[in-house]
Design an enzyme around this catalytic site. Structure first.
Site, PDB file in Angstrom:
ATOM      1  N   PHE A  58       0.974  -1.241  -0.072  1.00  0.00           N
ATOM      2  CA  PHE A  58       0.121  -0.092  -0.016  1.00  0.00           C
ATOM      3  C   PHE A  58       0.797   1.346  -0.055  1.00  0.00           C
ATOM      4  O   PHE A  58       0.480   2.219  -0.468  1.00  0.00           O
ATOM      5  CB  PHE A  58      -1.092   0.030   1.261  1.00  0.00           C
ATOM      6  CG  PHE A  58      -2.274  -0.823   0.897  1.00  0.00           C
ATOM      7  CD1 PHE A  58      -2.976  -0.644  -0.078  1.00  0.00           C
ATOM      8  CD2 PHE A  58      -2.423  -2.205   1.505  1.00  0.00           C
ATOM      9  CE1 PHE A  58      -4.065  -1.474  -0.322  1.00  0.00           C
ATOM     10  CE2 PHE A  58      -3.394  -2.847   1.195  1.00  0.00           C
ATOM     11  CZ  PHE A  58      -4.207  -2.464   0.207  1.00  0.00           C
ATOM     12  N   GLU A  59       2.260   1.184   0.315  1.00  0.00           N
ATOM     13  CA  GLU A  59       3.111   2.305   0.435  1.00  0.00           C
ATOM     14  C   GLU A  59       3.562   2.572  -1.054  1.00  0.00           C
ATOM     15  O   GLU A  59       3.715   3.574  -1.524  1.00  0.00           O
ATOM     16  CB  GLU A  59       4.009   2.432   1.533  1.00  0.00           C
ATOM     17  CG  GLU A  59       3.779   2.645   2.670  1.00  0.00           C
ATOM     18  CD  GLU A  59       3.103   4.177   2.972  1.00  0.00           C
ATOM     19  OE1 GLU A  59       3.716   5.076   2.210  1.00  0.00           O
ATOM     20  OE2 GLU A  59       2.057   4.301   3.617  1.00  0.00           O
ATOM     21  N   SER A  60       4.131   1.453  -1.636  1.00  0.00           N
ATOM     22  CA  SER A  60       4.880   1.626  -2.857  1.00  0.00           C
ATOM     23  C   SER A  60       4.446   0.446  -3.958  1.00  0.00           C
ATOM     24  O   SER A  60       5.166   0.504  -5.183  1.00  0.00           O
ATOM     25  CB  SER A  60       6.423   1.420  -2.636  1.00  0.00           C
ATOM     26  OG  SER A  60       6.466  -0.013  -2.136  1.00  0.00           O
TER      27      SER A  60
END
Length: 146
Positions: free
Chosen positions: A53-55
């Site tokens: 979900f971050e990258s």
């Protein structure tokens, strides 16, 4: 006007050419090897979920958030105002060192420092929204041989 809006949107996510998006199981293996399995009580599934979900598993992702005045670096989108050399540098690492797709050690060590803080993994809003208390965390390791 539409062209400038499109350019603004495109400039928000800058990915160096030759970017290497890692597979889910490769990410899981590297995070496991880096000691994140059950680190500070957080399962490996939580860490893999966070990385997605971050990258989207892109260890060289750079995201510039102009509205909130920060840039996120690497797999966990570690923010520059606090954690790397373009800010307070609490991780004692250059921001560019967090962008190495072949060696995630600096990224993992910095993430360990962040999660030891008072907010734990809650330091990442995406984890709170997408991973915390999820009843589907086990899917992040489905089919992975660790």
């Amino acid at each position: 006007m539409e062209a400038s809006a499109l350019l603004s949107l495109i400039s928000c996510l800058v990915v160096p050419s030759g970017a290497e998006v890692l597979g889910r199981c490769v990410v899981a293996q590297r995070l496991h090897e880096g000691g994140l399995s059950d680190f500070e009580g957080y399962s490996l599934e939580n860490w893999v979920c966070l990385a997605y979900f971050e990258s989207k598993f892109n260890p060289v992702a750079v995201y510039e958030n102009l509205r909130e005045s920060y840039t996120g670096f690497g797999l966990f989108q570690i923010r520059n105002p606090d954690w790397c050399d373009k800010g307070r540098n609490l991780c004692h690492v250059s921001c560019s060192a967090l962008l190495n797709p072949n060696n995630l050690n600096k990224t993992i060590e910095c993430a360990k420092k962040i999660v030891k803080g008072k907010d734990g993994m809650g330091a990442w809003p995406s984890w709170t929204l997408n991973c915390q208390n999820s009843d589907t965390l086990a899917r992040w390791l489905d089919g992975c041989k660790l």
